[in-house]
Design a protein around this motif. Structure first.
Motif, PDB file in Angstrom:
ATOM      1  N   ALA A  89      -3.283 -38.024 -10.290  1.00  0.00           N
ATOM      2  CA  ALA A  89      -2.770 -37.379 -11.589  1.00  0.00           C
ATOM      3  C   ALA A  89      -1.271 -36.875 -11.513  1.00  0.00           C
ATOM      4  O   ALA A  89      -0.852 -36.359 -10.388  1.00  0.00           O
ATOM      5  CB  ALA A  89      -3.629 -36.077 -11.708  1.00  0.00           C
ATOM      6  N   GLY A  90      -0.279 -37.018 -12.356  1.00  0.00           N
ATOM      7  CA  GLY A  90       0.976 -36.658 -12.367  1.00  0.00           C
ATOM      8  C   GLY A  90       1.505 -36.631 -13.823  1.00  0.00           C
ATOM      9  O   GLY A  90       0.888 -36.967 -14.631  1.00  0.00           O
ATOM     10  N   ILE A  91       2.619 -35.819 -13.945  1.00  0.00           N
ATOM     11  CA  ILE A  91       3.462 -35.832 -15.041  1.00  0.00           C
ATOM     12  C   ILE A  91       4.829 -35.695 -14.736  1.00  0.00           C
ATOM     13  O   ILE A  91       5.307 -35.852 -13.757  1.00  0.00           O
ATOM     14  CB  ILE A  91       3.245 -34.200 -15.847  1.00  0.00           C
ATOM     15  N   THR A  92       5.572 -36.036 -15.947  1.00  0.00           N
ATOM     16  CA  THR A  92       7.067 -36.213 -15.599  1.00  0.00           C
ATOM     17  C   THR A  92       7.738 -35.336 -16.661  1.00  0.00           C
ATOM     18  O   THR A  92       7.274 -35.324 -17.794  1.00  0.00           O
ATOM     19  CB  THR A  92       7.660 -37.717 -15.972  1.00  0.00           C
ATOM     20  N   ARG A  93       8.973 -34.685 -16.466  1.00  0.00           N
ATOM     21  CA  ARG A  93       9.618 -33.913 -17.424  1.00  0.00           C
ATOM     22  C   ARG A  93      11.080 -34.165 -17.189  1.00  0.00           C
ATOM     23  O   ARG A  93      11.922 -33.403 -16.639  1.00  0.00           O
ATOM     24  CB  ARG A  93       9.438 -32.553 -17.342  1.00  0.00           C
ATOM     25  N   ASP A  94      11.464 -35.382 -17.403  1.00  0.00           N
ATOM     26  CA  ASP A  94      12.955 -36.020 -17.053  1.00  0.00           C
ATOM     27  C   ASP A  94      13.928 -35.074 -17.786  1.00  0.00           C
ATOM     28  O   ASP A  94      13.870 -34.763 -18.922  1.00  0.00           O
ATOM     29  CB  ASP A  94      13.234 -37.383 -17.299  1.00  0.00           C
ATOM     30  N   GLY A  95      15.123 -35.064 -17.111  1.00  0.00           N
ATOM     31  CA  GLY A  95      16.299 -34.444 -17.820  1.00  0.00           C
ATOM     32  C   GLY A  95      17.383 -33.802 -16.568  1.00  0.00           C
ATOM     33  O   GLY A  95      17.123 -33.681 -15.533  1.00  0.00           O
ATOM     34  N   LEU A  96      18.477 -33.505 -16.976  1.00  0.00           N
ATOM     35  CA  LEU A  96      19.638 -33.219 -16.171  1.00  0.00           C
ATOM     36  C   LEU A  96      19.270 -31.743 -15.550  1.00  0.00           C
ATOM     37  O   LEU A  96      18.931 -31.054 -16.337  1.00  0.00           O
ATOM     38  CB  LEU A  96      21.068 -33.294 -16.979  1.00  0.00           C
ATOM     39  N   LEU A  97      19.445 -31.518 -14.255  1.00  0.00           N
ATOM     40  CA  LEU A  97      19.114 -30.403 -13.859  1.00  0.00           C
ATOM     41  C   LEU A  97      19.744 -29.159 -14.401  1.00  0.00           C
ATOM     42  O   LEU A  97      19.307 -27.903 -14.463  1.00  0.00           O
ATOM     43  CB  LEU A  97      19.177 -30.511 -12.467  1.00  0.00           C
TER      44      LEU A  97
END
Length: 245
Positions: A89-97
């Motif tokens: 199980a996992g998720i992503t929330r990509d974006g510039l820090l």
């Protein structure tokens, strides 16, 4: 051993679904968790039961300690033992820090890293009593070769790799092996949404000029569980030879 039991988190779709099917085909009884997609979970459960496989599908949010505890209590009550845990199980929330909401940092680390810790914590006592077991964590190529905008995800999956090594040391005296699979780009709904307009650039970085099929990741998990009996504390990359840009 007859009636081996495997638990797969996030097992209703994508890589998790392929892992559930591969383990069932190898003779495991399978319990898997899902968060929201009950329709997909029930469809998979029905498919396996029609094949004569003992299968349990339960809702569980691995980011919640209470949810994880309740899930494993039901699994152990039903099957009496757990021989293999696959933390998928996992998720992503990509974006510039620089502009990333704190919520996206916390949720990704809580689900991907803390969730993996919580699930391991639940199965370890039983495996220690059995004096045997296997844990396979699903990491990511991002831990070693991250792309832009993956700081939260790379940090979480890097933690999963470190956890894999530390837990292998801790559990080896009880004959419990702990390894990880680190997929590259896999053909799933999650990956398709993330790739977007970057497909050409990503393809140029792959030595094997295609994305992985979910079943290829499942085969790596099955190898670590069933055949790689002299492996522990290792991270197996399955990334098509992904190069740094």
């Amino acid at each position: 051993m007859p009636n081996k039991t495997a638990v797969v988190t996030g097992g209703s779709r994508g890589i998790g679904r392929a892992i559930v099917l591969a383990l069932a085909g190898a003779g495991y009884q399978v319990a898997f968790s899902y968060v929201r997609d009950e329709t997909a979970a029930m469809e998979l459960r029905g498919q396996l039961q029609a094949q004569g496989v003992e299968c349990l599908a339960l809702q569980c949010d691995v980011a919640s300690a209470d949810s994880v505890r309740a899930f494993f209590e039901r699994v152990e009550a039903h099957f009496q033992r757990i021989d293999l845990l696959v933390n998928n199980a996992g998720i992503t929330r990509d974006g510039l820090l620089a502009t990333m909401p704190v919520k996206d940092i916390v949720e990704v680390i809580q689900t991907n890293l803390v969730g993996t810790l919580l699930c391991c914590q639940q199965v370890v006592p039983g495996m220690m009593r059995q004096r045997g077991g296997c844990i396979v964590n699903i990491g990511s190529v991002a831990a070693q070769k991250p792309g832009k905008g993956q700081s939260n995800y790379a940090a979480a999956k890097g933690g999963v790799e470190a956890l894999t090594r530390a837990l292998a040391v801790e559990l080896s005296p009880r004959n419990i092996r702990v390894n990880a699979v680190a997929p590259g780009i896999v053909k799933t709904e999650m990956s398709t949404a993330l790739i977007g307009s970057q497909e050409e650039e990503i393809q140029s970085r792959l030595l094997i000029k295609r994305y992985a099929e979910p079943e290829e990741i499942a085969e790596a998990v099955l190898y670590l569980a069933e055949r790689g009996l002299y492996l522990t504390g290792e991270v197996l990359p399955v990334n098509g030879g992904l190069k740094m840009p």
